[in-house]
Design a protein around this motif. Structure first.
Motif, PDB file in Angstrom:
ATOM      1  N   TYR A  93       0.883  -1.131   0.114  1.00  0.00           N
ATOM      2  CA  TYR A  93      -0.135   0.036  -0.105  1.00  0.00           C
ATOM      3  C   TYR A  93       0.833   1.142   0.083  1.00  0.00           C
ATOM      4  CZ  TYR A  93      -3.828   3.088   1.138  1.00  0.00           C
ATOM      5  OH  TYR A  93      -4.641   3.950   1.213  1.00  0.00           O
ATOM      6  N   LYS A  94       2.015   1.093   0.652  1.00  0.00           N
ATOM      7  CA  LYS A  94       2.933   2.417   0.835  1.00  0.00           C
ATOM      8  C   LYS A  94       3.837   2.453  -0.283  1.00  0.00           C
ATOM      9  CE  LYS A  94       3.468   2.274   5.898  1.00  0.00           C
ATOM     10  NZ  LYS A  94       4.224   2.049   6.951  1.00  0.00           N
ATOM     11  N   ALA A 139       2.588   1.641  -3.165  1.00  0.00           N
ATOM     12  CA  ALA A 139       1.525   2.051  -4.226  1.00  0.00           C
ATOM     13  C   ALA A 139       2.110   1.667  -5.741  1.00  0.00           C
ATOM     14  CB  ALA A 139       1.140   3.520  -4.033  1.00  0.00           C
ATOM     15  N   PRO A 143      -3.635  -0.520  -2.522  1.00  0.00           N
ATOM     16  CA  PRO A 143      -3.462   0.868  -3.125  1.00  0.00           C
ATOM     17  C   PRO A 143      -4.231   1.124  -4.511  1.00  0.00           C
ATOM     18  CG  PRO A 143      -1.487  -0.393  -3.539  1.00  0.00           C
ATOM     19  CD  PRO A 143      -2.362  -1.212  -2.831  1.00  0.00           C
ATOM     20  N   ASN A 144      -4.590   2.325  -4.837  1.00  0.00           N
ATOM     21  CA  ASN A 144      -4.985   2.557  -6.264  1.00  0.00           C
ATOM     22  C   ASN A 144      -3.981   2.116  -7.193  1.00  0.00           C
ATOM     23  OD1 ASN A 144      -7.323   3.952  -4.781  1.00  0.00           O
ATOM     24  ND2 ASN A 144      -6.192   5.968  -5.181  1.00  0.00           N
TER      25      ASN A 144
END
Length: 285
Positions: free
Chosen positions: A159-160, A162, A187-188
């Protein structure tokens, strides 16, 4: 981009260039997008398991990656759809599709993360990818042989970072269930499952002894999965004939249209808006 139905399951049919542009567009959305590669095994599993059926139909893009899927679409399309030229083109294998995808994301300078395989295989895949695609933005790799309690840390790390593309190499259809459950933690960007990709690209650079071990394991697995594959093929043919003979795709589509128009009518003409009858009484002079 035409979205068709095969046995009630969404299938998106398009040319390869259009497909790559669509994947890039999804990678830039403000939500985690999911792409599914649909083969006969996954399709038949979806017909037998409602949760998987819904997972596939809720995906942002469903790409047919086997000849059986395209033959099924062509078989049903003779009556309900016009046969698109894309059906007659050679089907991309999952491995060649992954190679084209990595090449495209390297060219447009978008970030990639690889997840899957064992420790040795993922390291081999990382080396091979970096050697094959100089300049690729490979933001990280990790194997899937981790302990369950480590999963939250791994997802937080992804997530970090991304990445624009999260390429997952896990066993299907378990991978589809896993990805659907973890969607809110990702994440996106766009996530796609290509089952044996890490093995295919990683085994070329690992030790010969390990290569033999992995190859032998795959052969044993394929041998014991043959009866199930045969049964799936028979079921697939039966389902196709059923849909063709009884026009099920057409009936489902027609029923959907009826429901939608019925809802619209309710909105346009609510009960409260109906004209009330007014009685007029004449008074005698």
């Amino acid at each position: 981009m035409p979205r068709l139905k095969l046995l009630g399951v969404n299938v998106d049919v398009m040319e390869e260039d259009e497909m790559m542009h669509e994947i890039y567009r999804l990678s830039k959305q403000d939500y985690p997008a999911r792409i599914i590669l649909l083969d006969k095994r996954l399709l038949m599993s979806a017909k037998l398991h409602k949760e998987l059926f819904n997972i596939i139909n809720s995906a942002d893009l469903v790409i047919p990656d086997s000849k059986s899927i395209k033959r099924g679409l062509t078989f049903l399309s003779k009556k309900f759809y016009s046969v698109l030229p894309a059906y007659r083109q050679p089907t991309l294998t999952p491995f060649s599709f992954a190679i084209h995808l990595l090449s495209y994301f390297t060219e447009i300078e978008q970030s990639v993360y690889l997840l899957g395989g064992s420790k040795k295989l993922i390291k081999g895949a990382e080396k091979n990818v970096k050697d094959s695609y100089p300049g690729i933005k490979l933001m990280g790799v990790y194997h899937t042989k981790y302990k369950k309690d480590f999963e939250s840390k791994l997802l937080t790390s992804i997530y970090k970072i991304a990445p624009n593309l999260l390429l997952i190499s896990k066993k299907s259809p378990k991978a589809e269930y896993w990805l659907s459950k973890q969607k809110e933690k990702l994440p996106n960007g766009v996530s796609i499952i290509i089952e044996d990709f890490v093995y295919e690209i990683g085994e070329k650079v690992i030790k010969p002894t390990d290569r033999v071990k992995y190859s032998f394991g795959r052969k044993i697995k394929n041998f014991f999965s043959f009866p199930a594959a045969f049964i799936r093929h028979i079921l697939f043919v039966i389902y196709l004939l059923n849909y063709k003979i009884f026009n099920l795709e057409y009936k489902v589509k027609k029923e959907k249209i009826k429901k939608e128009t019925h809802k619209k009518e309710k909105v346009k003409f609510p009960k409260e808006d109906k004209k009330r009858k007014v009685t007029v009484t004449k008074t005698k002079k």
